[in-house]
Every structure is written in structure tokens, then in C-alpha cells.
Enzyme design. Sequence first.
Site, PDB file in Angstrom:
ATOM      1  N   ASP A   1      -9.632  71.671  26.498  1.00  0.00           N
ATOM      2  CA  ASP A   1     -10.993  72.202  26.435  1.00  0.00           C
ATOM      3  C   ASP A   1     -10.959  73.629  25.883  1.00  0.00           C
ATOM      4  OD1 ASP A   1     -13.734  71.961  26.676  1.00  0.00           O
ATOM      5  OD2 ASP A   1     -13.781  72.673  28.744  1.00  0.00           O
TER       6      ASP A   1
ATOM      7  N   TYR B   1     -13.315  77.067  24.181  1.00  0.00           N
ATOM      8  CA  TYR B   1     -14.272  78.041  24.723  1.00  0.00           C
ATOM      9  C   TYR B   1     -14.933  78.683  23.502  1.00  0.00           C
ATOM     10  CZ  TYR B   1     -15.378  81.632  28.365  1.00  0.00           C
ATOM     11  OH  TYR B   1     -15.964  82.460  29.303  1.00  0.00           O
TER      12      TYR B   1
ATOM     13  N   HIS C   1     -21.779  81.792  25.118  1.00  0.00           N
ATOM     14  CA  HIS C   1     -21.344  81.396  26.465  1.00  0.00           C
ATOM     15  C   HIS C   1     -20.314  82.395  26.988  1.00  0.00           C
ATOM     16  CE1 HIS C   1     -20.032  78.863  29.803  1.00  0.00           C
ATOM     17  NE2 HIS C   1     -18.804  78.870  29.333  1.00  0.00           N
TER      18      HIS C   1
ATOM     19  N   ARG D   1     -17.813  91.305  34.056  1.00  0.00           N
ATOM     20  CA  ARG D   1     -17.454  92.594  33.443  1.00  0.00           C
ATOM     21  C   ARG D   1     -18.649  93.104  32.641  1.00  0.00           C
ATOM     22  NH1 ARG D   1     -13.693  88.828  32.422  1.00  0.00           N
ATOM     23  NH2 ARG D   1     -14.651  88.477  30.404  1.00  0.00           N
TER      24      ARG D   1
ATOM     25  N   GLU E   1     -21.398  71.305  32.135  1.00  0.00           N
ATOM     26  CA  GLU E   1     -21.253  72.102  30.911  1.00  0.00           C
ATOM     27  C   GLU E   1     -21.544  71.194  29.728  1.00  0.00           C
ATOM     28  OE1 GLU E   1     -17.416  74.131  30.894  1.00  0.00           O
ATOM     29  OE2 GLU E   1     -18.269  75.774  32.092  1.00  0.00           O
TER      30      GLU E   1
ATOM     31  N   GLU F   1     -21.162  70.127  26.152  1.00  0.00           N
ATOM     32  CA  GLU F   1     -20.146  70.327  25.110  1.00  0.00           C
ATOM     33  C   GLU F   1     -20.136  69.147  24.147  1.00  0.00           C
ATOM     34  OE1 GLU F   1     -16.261  71.469  26.461  1.00  0.00           O
ATOM     35  OE2 GLU F   1     -17.015  72.450  28.280  1.00  0.00           O
TER      36      GLU F   1
ATOM     37  N   ASP G   1     -18.373  68.762  30.923  1.00  0.00           N
ATOM     38  CA  ASP G   1     -17.228  69.303  31.665  1.00  0.00           C
ATOM     39  C   ASP G   1     -17.737  69.771  33.030  1.00  0.00           C
ATOM     40  OD1 ASP G   1     -14.877  70.528  32.467  1.00  0.00           O
ATOM     41  OD2 ASP G   1     -15.214  72.336  31.270  1.00  0.00           O
TER      42      ASP G   1
ATOM     43  N   ARG H   1     -18.051  75.731  40.530  1.00  0.00           N
ATOM     44  CA  ARG H   1     -17.982  77.179  40.301  1.00  0.00           C
ATOM     45  C   ARG H   1     -17.367  77.951  41.458  1.00  0.00           C
ATOM     46  NH1 ARG H   1     -18.172  76.972  34.988  1.00  0.00           N
ATOM     47  NH2 ARG H   1     -20.165  76.223  34.167  1.00  0.00           N
TER      48      ARG H   1
ATOM     49  N   GLN I   1     -13.697  77.344  41.277  1.00  0.00           N
ATOM     50  CA  GLN I   1     -13.205  78.042  40.078  1.00  0.00           C
ATOM     51  C   GLN I   1     -13.017  79.542  40.340  1.00  0.00           C
ATOM     52  OE1 GLN I   1     -15.884  77.543  36.765  1.00  0.00           O
ATOM     53  NE2 GLN I   1     -14.514  78.481  35.290  1.00  0.00           N
TER      54      GLN I   1
ATOM     55  N   TYR J   1      -9.077  80.666  39.796  1.00  0.00           N
ATOM     56  CA  TYR J   1      -8.777  80.756  38.365  1.00  0.00           C
ATOM     57  C   TYR J   1      -7.773  81.828  37.975  1.00  0.00           C
ATOM     58  CZ  TYR J   1     -11.516  84.918  37.062  1.00  0.00           C
ATOM     59  OH  TYR J   1     -11.974  86.190  36.897  1.00  0.00           O
TER      60      TYR J   1
ATOM     61  N   LYS K   1     -12.095  71.929  37.575  1.00  0.00           N
ATOM     62  CA  LYS K   1     -12.489  71.255  36.339  1.00  0.00           C
ATOM     63  C   LYS K   1     -11.969  69.821  36.237  1.00  0.00           C
ATOM     64  CE  LYS K   1     -14.268  74.817  33.957  1.00  0.00           C
ATOM     65  NZ  LYS K   1     -15.529  74.772  33.199  1.00  0.00           N
TER      66      LYS K   1
ATOM     67  N   THR L   1     -14.662  64.496  33.900  1.00  0.00           N
ATOM     68  CA  THR L   1     -15.259  64.893  32.621  1.00  0.00           C
ATOM     69  C   THR L   1     -15.929  63.646  32.072  1.00  0.00           C
ATOM     70  OG1 THR L   1     -13.422  66.421  32.240  1.00  0.00           O
ATOM     71  CG2 THR L   1     -14.784  65.853  30.329  1.00  0.00           C
TER      72      THR L   1
ATOM     73  N   THR M   1     -18.588  75.090  26.444  1.00  0.00           N
ATOM     74  CA  THR M   1     -20.036  75.058  26.652  1.00  0.00           C
ATOM     75  C   THR M   1     -20.773  75.582  25.427  1.00  0.00           C
ATOM     76  OG1 THR M   1     -19.642  75.497  28.973  1.00  0.00           O
ATOM     77  CG2 THR M   1     -21.889  75.821  28.185  1.00  0.00           C
TER      78      THR M   1
ATOM     79  N   GLU N   1     -25.022  79.948  33.666  1.00  0.00           N
ATOM     80  CA  GLU N   1     -25.706  80.890  32.772  1.00  0.00           C
ATOM     81  C   GLU N   1     -27.224  80.807  32.922  1.00  0.00           C
ATOM     82  OE1 GLU N   1     -24.289  81.152  28.508  1.00  0.00           O
ATOM     83  OE2 GLU N   1     -23.299  79.327  29.181  1.00  0.00           O
TER      84      GLU N   1
END
Length: 457
Positions: free
Chosen positions: A147, A149, A154, A163, A219, A221, A253, A257, A260, A264, A273, A277, A380, A394
Site C-alpha cells: 500500500d 501513500y 491526504h 505536526r 480509506e 483507494e 483499506d 485508527r 494504529q 505505528y 491495517k 482490505t 487514500t 480527515e
Amino acid sequence: MPAAIDATHDPALTSWVESANDPAADFPIQNLPLCAFEVSHDGHTHNHLGVAIGDSVLDLTSFAESRQLEHLWAQHADPALIECLFMGDWSVLLSEVPAATVRLLAQSLLRADAPAGQPVRRARQKALRGIDGLAFAPPLAVGNYTDFYASVHHATTVGSMFRPDNPLLPNYKWVPIGYHGRASSVVASGTPIRRPLGQTKADDAAEPAFGPCKLLDYELELGLFVGRANALGEPVPLSHAEDHMLGVVLLNDWSARDIQKWEYQPLGPFLAKNFATTISPFLVTMEALAPFRCPAAQRPSGDPRPLPYLADDADRQRGGLDITVEVLLLTEKMRHDGLQPQRLSRGTARDLYWTFAQMLAHHTSNGCNLQVGDLLGSGTISGPTPDSRGCLLELTWDGPGKPRRPVALPTGETRTFLQDGDEVILRGSCERQGFRRIGLGDCRGVVIPAPAGPARN
Ligand code: CA
């Protein structure tokens, strides 16, 4: 080079399967996506191969078995193709016969102006099965799943949650970011999705706890199936990457959360994850997509030029995919009340920062060997506007430090993340002036309760 536009895309072509001629149909005769499904006979379940046409599937395996049509096959089809149809595995078949040949053959059988006469058409009708009654499998047995990104929107939105001052990490515009997923849990549309159990830790808790995921997400995709292998140690140059691309499906996907967030670091996604799927069962070939290729997304001025192994003029000019993708939600209460699914977001694969060819070239750049049936997720697909955000993480985010803004539904219900009984539906389609619209079919999954399982907490 991307596949060329040719006579198979002629918008004037029609099928004797009437439902395929509806302008809103996902599967007109210009599309003919590949699929696989289960058929029971002689007390056994067999995998059959077919192509979708209108509201039906032409069961090519049954068709190949039909002795009275041998003369037609002798005329049109490669013996290797017939042999592989009996085996019920597109991966084997496509190692022998190009997907373009299969599409051409299917088109010759399904055209309204097919030269073969009425007796043949009647026999073909025996091999037509309604899509609604079929139990689909993934179109190809998925060998490996990776997968990516590739949506910068996204990556930027999700990055800004963690951040705010530095949302995009410095490697993003240099390297297509990805991780190895799990092939064994890739399932076809319609398979129920069990809410996963897992380890999570609340911000204010001293220790983690174990129990059902509370922040379950989807997600939106696209998935690319690899149609040609490369040998171990032999990278695929970007200029040849399209030759290894078979076609695309929709891909959900599913993401836990809360699991995760805790697991992660430092090695990336794992149990958040790999529990499921979902992919749509109709593999739309790169040949069918030829009219809907577009330039790769424009890189803002000031972005770095990709390194030479990720730069190719043809890929810049036609490496993009003009596929509109959307997410719809149907809760248990909406279903009970007879309501239609509500659209949550709509975006386009045109917005992806990296093309699938770049992802494939990058994946093999270290000598990693891809095989027929390997699946590459795009990541995503989100756009620059809030209504094009391709996951709830999101979509319900309202800015740093603010509470999440739930989605309102016509029943008065709201959703911040998914609840049991919710059905997530992904759809995708391509439209261009002068061509027939084509679609990718539905990619559906209903969330079912977590297993009673081991002691919680
Ligand atoms: Ca993903």
C-alpha cells in the site's frame, strides 16, 4: 507507454446484452472488466472466470466448456486461453495470453453486430449470469499486497494532525512512500468486515488496554494489479512500467485508527491495517482505461524534480488516471428505513502526486520482484477540498485542538468513525467527451461486531 485508443473504444459499439447500452451502465461493451466467481456443480465449488457486461457476467469458463461452440473458439481463441479458462485462474491465463486479447475476444462475442448467428447467441445466453446473484472472489488471487501513500493532500492533512508546523515529512516529494500489507486478508466486495480487537492506549491512560477498535475507518483507494512479472534483481524502468500494469480495482483499506496510533512507531502500520482490505471484483484493464489517461498531477513550482529513475516524459504526459472516486455510507437504520446511501466524499485519481507507473518502478528499483497478481494500493485518494477527503480521519477533522465534526445523516444519526452495521460503498467512474462512460462497479463491506474473543482489557 500507456495502451493506445483504438476501435475497441468506439462509442458507437453496442452489445446484444441490452443493459450494457444504458449510458449510465458501468460495464458497456467498451469496458469488459475481468472477474472471478464461484459456481457450484457436481457437489463442488469451482472458480469461474468472466467479463462483466451490463448487469451480467459472461461466464467464459462455462462458455469454453460448451462443446457446440468449439468451432467458434477455434476461430477466435488461442488454445492456451481455453485451457486456462478451465483452470479458473486469471493469473495463469494472463501469463499466457495478453489481457488485450481477452478483451478483444469478449468484445467479438458480445457485440450487437457479432458476425456469428442467432444459434450462437442463444448458446452464449446460457453463459450469461446476473451480477446480483454471484459470489465473487478477488479477480486474481492476490500474491502480495503493497500500500502506497500517493495523495499529497491526504499526507498533508494527516501530517498536520500530528505536526501542525511541519505536516509533510522531507522525503515525501522524493520517494513514493509505501509499506508491505497482507495479501491473505484481501477480500472481494460483499464480504462482511469484523471489527478488530487490538491494543490501544488513551492519551490520559497510564497503560494500554485490549478490546474492540473504537475508531474504525475506511480509506478510499485504487488498487493496481500487476500483469507481468519482473525477475528478482532486475528493476523495471519507468519507461516500461506500463507493460507490467494489468488494470485497476477500487480498494478499501479498512483502518483501526486507535490501534494504529499506538502501534505505528517506529515500524509503521501493522495490525491496524491487516485485518481486512476490500477490493471491487471487476478488474478494469489498462486497455479499457486508455481514453481516460491524463497528465500526471502538476507539481507545484518549487517542488523537487524527481530523480532520473522516477522521471519520464511519457509518464508525465499520460501517466495519470482520470477516475472519479467516491465513498457512500449506508447505516443499518438507513437500510431499515429504505433510504439510499449518502455520499461522504468525492475525489479524483488525477490528484495523486505519484503515478502508478512511478510506484511500480520505485517498488522494483532495488531489484524486488513483482509477480502476476500482486496488488499495489494507491493510498487514500483525497483532494484539496474538505469534500474530497477520502477517509473519516480527515473528513471529521476540524483543525488542530478542535473537537471532531461528525458527519450528519438523513436519519438524524451522526458518524465520527464507523459503527457496527454500517456499510461502506466505494464507486469509481470515467467520463470523457466522445467516449462511453465506464465504471468500476461497487466495492462494499458491512461492519459486523467484534468477536467475543479473548478477555477484553
Ligand atoms: Ca492506505
